[in-house]
Design a protein around this motif. Structure first.
Motif, PDB file in Angstrom:
ATOM      1  N   GLU A  45       0.825  -1.198   0.000  1.00 52.05           N
ATOM      2  CA  GLU A  45       0.000   0.000   0.000  1.00 52.05           C
ATOM      3  C   GLU A  45       0.863   1.253   0.000  1.00 52.05           C
ATOM      4  O   GLU A  45       1.672   1.447   0.907  1.00 52.05           O
ATOM      5  N   ASN A  46       0.679   2.102  -0.973  1.00 48.89           N
ATOM      6  CA  ASN A  46       1.402   3.379  -1.093  1.00 48.89           C
ATOM      7  C   ASN A  46       2.882   3.234  -0.777  1.00 48.89           C
ATOM      8  O   ASN A  46       3.453   4.054  -0.071  1.00 48.89           O
ATOM      9  N   THR A  89      -5.309   0.870  -1.114  1.00 48.00           N
ATOM     10  CA  THR A  89      -5.123   1.645  -2.335  1.00 48.00           C
ATOM     11  C   THR A  89      -3.776   1.259  -2.945  1.00 48.00           C
ATOM     12  O   THR A  89      -2.741   1.368  -2.293  1.00 48.00           O
TER      13      THR A  89
HETATM   14  C1  LIG Z   1      -2.478   5.850   0.190  1.00 49.41           C
HETATM   15  O1  LIG Z   1      -2.755   6.855  -0.763  1.00 49.41           O
HETATM   16  C2  LIG Z   1      -4.143   7.230  -0.863  1.00 49.41           C
HETATM   17  C3  LIG Z   1      -4.266   8.277  -1.930  1.00 49.41           C
HETATM   18  O2  LIG Z   1      -3.333   8.090  -2.945  1.00 49.41           O
HETATM   19  C4  LIG Z   1      -4.632   7.751   0.487  1.00 49.41           C
HETATM   20  O3  LIG Z   1      -6.000   8.035   0.382  1.00 49.41           O
HETATM   21  C5  LIG Z   1      -4.419   6.700   1.561  1.00 49.41           C
HETATM   22  O4  LIG Z   1      -4.767   7.202   2.812  1.00 49.41           O
HETATM   23  C6  LIG Z   1      -2.951   6.281   1.580  1.00 49.41           C
HETATM   24  N1  LIG Z   1      -2.800   5.225   2.528  1.00 49.41           N
HETATM   25  C7  LIG Z   1      -1.849   5.226   3.468  1.00 49.41           C
HETATM   26  C8  LIG Z   1      -1.816   4.068   4.403  1.00 49.41           C
HETATM   27  O5  LIG Z   1      -1.021   6.098   3.526  1.00 49.41           O
END
Ligand SMILES: *[C@@H]1O[C@H](CO)[C@@H](O)[C@H](O)[C@H]1NC(C)=O
Ligand SMILES: *[C@@H]1O[C@H](CO)[C@@H](O)[C@H](O)[C@H]1NC(C)=O
Ligand SMILES: *[C@@H]1O[C@H](CO)[C@@H](O)[C@H](O)[C@H]1NC(C)=O
Ligand SMILES: *[C@@H]1O[C@H](CO)[C@@H](O)[C@H](O)[C@H]1NC(C)=O
Ligand SMILES: *[C@@H]1O[C@H](CO)[C@@H](O)[C@H](O)[C@H]1NC(C)=O
Ligand SMILES: *[C@@H]1O[C@H](CO)[C@@H](O)[C@H](O)[C@H]1NC(C)=O
Ligand SMILES: *[C@@H]1O[C@H](CO)[C@@H](O)[C@H](O)[C@H]1NC(C)=O
Ligand SMILES: *[C@@H]1O[C@H](CO)[C@@H](O)[C@H](O)[C@H]1NC(C)=O
Ligand SMILES: *[C@@H]1O[C@H](CO)[C@@H](O)[C@H](O)[C@H]1NC(C)=O
Ligand SMILES: *[C@@H]1O[C@H](CO)[C@@H](O)[C@H](O)[C@H]1NC(C)=O
Ligand SMILES: *[C@@H]1O[C@H](CO)[C@@H](O)[C@H](O)[C@H]1NC(C)=O
Length: 800
Positions: A319-320, A357
């Motif tokens: 995730e990210n 995401t």
């Molecule tokens: C990952 O990115 C999305 C938007 O790109 C964001 O909404 C989400 O909170 C992020 N998740 C984390 C765990 O940082």
């Protein structure tokens, strides 16, 4: 032109000719017939067969060198290397350049192989029923009560049940498996399905607007589509494989017009639809991939489930780019097997579902569109429905996935649309307690692990003791056995396997010393047999003693190591002495004669004198060794039973070595006469001092046996005598006689070839073959299509 076509009959050998039976094939059968899957289906001399034929048809073809054969019968299942399981299948084979290659094109029971003694019953009321050995119903054609009058295999490789009017009631073409053959059509409703037995299957089908490829899931996911075109007089709802192209499909799908060669098209287990062609020397080769235009990452299984594909490399989703991961690889070393969630998504615990995401990715199938119109609605809808495993939102559309296959990584600069991808994961219950739990679990796990290690160590120690005992026990059981050596001892005696004497199909051979005696130690590769079977085979080989056979002194079977210890034969293999890439002086005629005689005696002993008849199956100069006095000894006999050659899936019936294979690999009714054929090739190589297949020669003379046929036809056999040796030229007359013996051994029809005992009599001069006198004119027929073949007849005769 391959020696498949080599068919030499000595016109003067009339008595032989009359005695010989032509090869007859049954290509039709009547109802009320039952076939049992046992060796009676093929009159062969050894037990492991790749096909037991029920119906066969040989199709004469206009161009020479190729004899397509269609066979329905029981085949060793590709999933069963020891041939314990069988498929009732139809294959399409060609005999090309001295090599028989076959390809299963249809199978009744791909996913459910049957065992020895399974039955195929063609019932009185016209149903074709396959039952396993225990009577379990496996497959049937469901054609009862439809006035079925007979069953036949056609020249296009179609298995057909027909009625009194010869109209087709049932045909294998209408129930394709993974392969299409020329002339076969895929019409709407039919599927070409991958043969893979793994969880993921793919299939190809004709849909109203094109040819589509799907990966199986509920609902199926689309990964490839190609438009179909309507041509004059052509049905737009079908494609037919003709001349290397899928007729009816638009786009660049034509490899090249290859109406003349043997082809088939197969949906491979990786999801590619490939056109294969039987090409010279190399068996089945891919000539075209219909999905060539697709990117490597566009295939649903390229990185397994949940795998992210970046230029062919596979990783698991994060995730990210955060380090907290919810997925792990199925196998760390094989990342293309995909990823698995750390915690399975459970429908019982829907409250702990979350959508991760995943940036910078896209998916191959965007066809299952839900009716949500915003990202949030889309995500909510997915979270509410347990069968939704991922959603993607872009351009106002909410795309649903119920199963996640390989995901494509996309370069941020190349992607314009802002679509985002959300993967459903299961959180561990109660996050707060997680850490405590983790600590407890870790401590617990560590303790458990230590205990486990101790238990396993104790168990292994016991097992080892037990196994050692077991080994000794085996050993005592066979007093007549060659000496058993430990692996350590053989490592020492070869000084750690350093001095390599040679390398063969079965493994490498090293020089070693046992006391004062020099030995050759063969380290087998691919011997996957159990110890008992290995020891049993070694016992057989070890009990064979003959001056012209290399003696087995001992063996080693420890863990996965299988080694054989042979007597050391000083001058090495015959190939070093007959081909002039080597510096050895050319052998004189007398020596060559003695070598031929020795090989004949060794083979004769294997075929006719020893307790168990043994066909060598791989006679070639590399397997004939020479001692100090140029006595020849045949090596490597009996090994075929020790090793399961690694056979590629495409080439299912190849054994032995190209260039030395007899034509009856075509029919698979293999007898020891295949060795007689190979022996004929070896005689010719000894006489002419070159390899049968020599790619360094100009194209017309690559194949020695082809030239032999030409020269025999034009009465110019003298041209073939080795010019490096004056002695050979001096003995021209005798050499010509020897060549005629070779030709006798090289006859297409195995029945007409002499047995090895007759060969010896000829060599000794106690039998003169009158029919071989110098003036006898050889009738050479090289074109199989010229064999008398009634055009519509269902039973075709082979060469006679
Ligand atoms: C990952 O990115 C999305 C938007 O790109 C964001 O909404 C989400 O909170 C992020 N998740 C984390 C765990 O940082
Ligand atoms: C053909 O079938 C008949 C019986 O249907 C059988 O007797 C005969 O041996 C078969 N021939 C061959 C060559 O298999
Ligand atoms: C094979 O055929 C022979 C003669 O027809 C018969 O005696 C034998 O029992 C058969 N073998 C098997 C395994 O059915
Ligand atoms: C097959 O049947 C024959 C005769 O009925 C029997 O001798 C043989 O053991 C069976 N083979 C297997 C593998 O069951
Ligand atoms: C025969 O019928 C059964 C049951 O209806 C079906 O499962 C099977 O696929 C059918 N076989 C063929 C070859 O159509
Ligand atoms: C069916 O075909 C066979 C051989 O192809 C032929 O001998 C026979 O006469 C045909 N029967 C009919 C009714 O057409
Ligand atoms: C296929 O090739 C053969 C020979 O090259 C040719 O005669 C035939 O017309 C071709 N068929 C089609 C449909 O193109
Ligand atoms: C195979 O070899 C023969 C001659 O040996 C040649 O005529 C033919 O074109 C070759 N086929 C291919 C596909 O290379
Ligand atoms: C993830 O990391 C890669 C390199 O490690 C970087 O190129 C990419 O921009 C990062 N993506 C996000 C969303 O942070
Ligand atoms: C979405 O589609 C389903 C039927 O596929 C329908 O029952 C439902 O009302 C639709 N929901 C919305 C918000 O349009
Ligand atoms: C969940 O989604 C599947 C597939 O889209 C659908 O068939 C099913 O009806 C849905 N279930 C519910 C409760 O909406």
């Amino acid at each position: 032109m391959g020696p498949a076509a080599l068919f030499i009959v000595l016109a003067a050998a009339a008595p032989l000719l009359l005695a010989a039976q032509s090869l007859e094939y049954n290509s039709t059968a009547k109802p009320s017939t039952t076939w049992i899957n046992n060796n009676n289906l093929s009159a062969d001399t050894f037990s492991h067969q790749d096909v037991r034929s029920i119906l066969t048809i040989v199709q004469p073809r206009a161009h020479s060198g190729v004899v397509p054969t269609m066979t329905a019968g029981f085949y060793c299942a590709p999933s069963s290397p020891d041939c314990e399981e069988f498929l009732f299948a139809v294959s399409f084979g060609d005999y090309l350049e001295n090599l028989y290659n076959s390809q299963i094109v249809w199978s009744a029971n791909m996913a459910r192989p049957v065992r020895e003694n399974a039955t195929l019953e063609f019932t009185k009321d016209g149903n074709l029923v396959l039952r396993d050995a225990d009577g379990t119903h496996v497959w049937s054609s469901n054609s009862s009560g439809r006035s079925v009058h007979g069953m036949k295999i056609t020249e296009t490789c179609n298995l057909v049940l027909f009625d009194h009017k010869n109209a087709t009631v049932w045909q294998s073409f209408a129930h394709p498996t993974d392969t299409m053959v020329p002339g076969q059509s895929l019409v709407e409703g039919m599927r070409l399905v991958t043969a893979s037995t793994s969880a993921t299957n793919m299939y190809i089908t004709v849909v109203p607007d094109g040819l589509a490829a799907y990966v199986e899931s509920t609902p199926p996911q689309l990964y490839f589509v190609q438009e179909l075109v309507s041509r004059i007089g052509n049905d737009p709802t079908s494609v037919t494989l003709i001349n290397g192209s899928l007729y009816g499909m638009s786009g660049p799908n034509i490899a090249s017009p290859r109406g003349q060669s043997t082809q088939c098209m197969r949906l491979d287990s990786d999801g590619h639809l490939r056109l294969y062609e039987l090409s010279n020397y190399s068996g089945w080769k891919v000539v075209y991939d219909i999905m060539e235009t697709m990117n490597v990452c566009d295939y649903p299984t390229v990185c397994g489930e949940y795998g992210i594909c970046t230029g062919g490399q596979c990783t698991c989703p994060l995730e990210n780019n955060s380090s907290s991961s919810y997925f792990k690889p199925v196998d760390e070393r094989k990342t293309n097997l995909g990823c698995t969630p750390l915690t399975e998504v459970s429908c019982q615990d829907i409250r702990h579902h979350r959508l991760l995401t995943i940036p910078g990715i896209s998916y191959f199938d965007y066809s299952h569109i839900g009716n949500a119109t915003t990202v949030d609605a889309c995500k909510q809808a997915c979270l509410k429905n347990c069968s939704c495993m991922a959603v993607s939102f872009g351009a106002g559309q909410c795309v649903w996935l119920t199963k996640v296959f390989s995901i494509r990584s996309i370069q941020s600069e190349t992607i314009g649309s802002e679509s985002s991808f959300y993967l459903k994961v299961q959180l561990n219950p109660s996050n707060e307690n997680k850490r405590k739990l983790m600590l407890g679990a870790t401590l617990g796990a560590v303790t458990a692990l230590i205990l486990l290690v101790i238990v396993v160590a104790l168990y292994l120690q016991r097992m080892r003791k037990y196994e050692d005992k077991d080994e000794e026990f085996d050993f005592d059981q066979f007093p007549g056995l060659p000496t058993r050596f430990s692996f350590e001892m053989l490592r020492e005696c070869t000084q750690g396997f350093i001095k390599k004497l040679g390398e063969g199909g079965f493994g490498s051979v090293f020089e070693g010393k046992l006391g004062e005696e020099r030995v050759a130690v063969k380290r087998l590769e691919g011997a996957k047999q159990g110890k008992k079977e290995f020891v049993a085979e070694v016992e057989t080989i070890g009990s064979i003693e003959h001056i012209n056979l290399v003696k087995l002194i001992g063996f080693c079977a420890e863990k996965s190591e299988r080694l054989l210890v042979y007597e050391y034969v000083s001058r090495g293999s015959l190939d070093r002495w007959i081909y002039y890439r080597h510096t050895n002086v050319p052998l004189d005629w007398f020596t060559r004669c003695m070598i031929i005689m020795d090989i004949a005696k060794g083979l004769c002993y294997l075929h006719e004198d020893c307790r168990r008849k043994i066909a060598h199956l791989d006679i070639k100069p590399q397997n004939i060794l020479l001692d100090d006095n140029f006595n020849a000894k045949v090596a490597d006999f009996g090994l075929c039973k020790l090793i399961n050659r690694d056979e590629s899936k495409v080439v299912t019936m190849m054994r032995g070595t190209p260039g030395y294979l007899a034509p009856e690999w075509l029919t698979s009714r293999i007898t020891e006469k295949v060795d007689v054929y190979s022996f004929g090739v070896v005689i010719m190589e000894i006489i002419s001092g070159r390899k049968n297949i020599d790619n360094s020669q100009p194209e017309v003379s690559v194949q020695l046996i082809n030239i032999l046929r030409e020269k025999a036809r034009n009465n110019q056999l003298i041209d073939l005598i080795d010019k490096h040796s004056d002695d050979m030229v001096l003995h021209q007359e005798e050499v010509l006689q020897m060549m005629k013996l070779a030709i006798w051994c090289l006859q297409y029809d195995s029945i007409q070839r002499p047995s090895m005992s007759i060969v010896i009599k000829v060599l000794e001069g106690t039998t003169h073959i009158e029919t071989f006198d110098a003036d006898s004119i050889m009738f050479v027929q090289d074109n199989p299509s010229a064999y008398s073949a009634p055009s519509q007849a269902s039973i075709l005769s082979g060469p006679r």
